[in-house]
Design a protein around this motif. Structure first.
Motif, mmCIF file in Angstrom:
data_model
loop_
_atom_site.group_PDB
_atom_site.id
_atom_site.type_symbol
_atom_site.label_atom_id
_atom_site.label_comp_id
_atom_site.label_asym_id
_atom_site.label_seq_id
_atom_site.Cartn_x
_atom_site.Cartn_y
_atom_site.Cartn_z
ATOM 1 N N UNK A 1 31.588 52.591 40.257
ATOM 2 C CA UNK A 1 31.583 51.471 41.204
ATOM 3 C C UNK A 1 31.531 50.150 40.450
ATOM 4 N N UNK A 2 30.704 50.083 39.428
ATOM 5 C CA UNK A 2 30.624 48.861 38.619
ATOM 6 C C UNK A 2 31.951 48.596 37.902
ATOM 7 N N UNK A 3 32.609 49.652 37.425
ATOM 8 C CA UNK A 3 33.916 49.513 36.779
ATOM 9 C C UNK A 3 34.950 48.972 37.766
ATOM 10 N N UNK A 4 34.910 49.439 39.016
ATOM 11 C CA UNK A 4 35.841 48.924 40.030
ATOM 12 C C UNK A 4 35.625 47.427 40.232
ATOM 13 N N UNK A 5 34.355 47.014 40.296
ATOM 14 C CA UNK A 5 34.057 45.583 40.450
ATOM 15 C C UNK A 5 34.592 44.795 39.263
#
Length: 161
Positions: free
Chosen positions: A40-44
């Protein structure tokens, strides 16, 4: 960004629900909770999404009319500014610069006919606008701002190919 099946499932859940319980989703996918948080952090970081926005119902807030306006603009000095000026008009939600006979497509929410007239007046008085045509939405059949929920499993699978 390369995506795998786990990415597609996490993104689909985020798209559908706006947020996810990382523990439940990790268990469902057979991965660790930290994997879900990391992805999720990578998507952000990669700009796939940014935060969470509540979806407000315009009818409940008193915005009775949805207007769709097609605008023709001559290509010239004022052309580049037209889109920005349209975007600054109160009530305008979307401005799309188009190819073809229509230069811009504008979607607006207004409280009534008086606000609609004010919006139209601002558009037709704008430098660079040659012609405009506004239609009022009678009934919205589908309005879906989320992305992945609009695709079937086959189309989502194609993202992996």
């Amino acid at each position: 960004m390369e995506l795998d099946e786990t990415d597609i499932e996490i993104l689909t859940q985020l798209d559908e629900h706006g947020e996810v319980d990382a523990n439940e989703l990790a268990e469902e996918l057979g991965v660790s909770t930290s994997t879900v948080y990391y992805r999720i952090e990578t998507y952000r970081e990669n700009g796939l999404f940014d935060g969470r926005v509540a979806e407000l119902d315009p009818q409940v807030l008193g915005f009775e009319l949805t207007a769709v306006t097609q605008i023709q603009s001559d290509y010239g000095d004022a052309y580049d500014d037209v889109g920005e000026k349209l975007a600054d008009i109160s009530g305008v939600q979307q401005v799309h610069q188009m190819l073809g006979e229509v230069s811009f497509l504008v979607i607006s929410q207004v409280r009534g006919h008086e606000e609609l007239q004010q919006l139209i007046d601002r558009i037709i008085d704008m430098d660079g606008v040659v012609d405009s045509s506004t239609n009022v939405v009678l009934r919205t059949v589908k309005q879906e701002s989320r992305l992945l929920v609009n695709y079937d499993d086959e189309a989502l699978q194609a993202l992996l190919d």
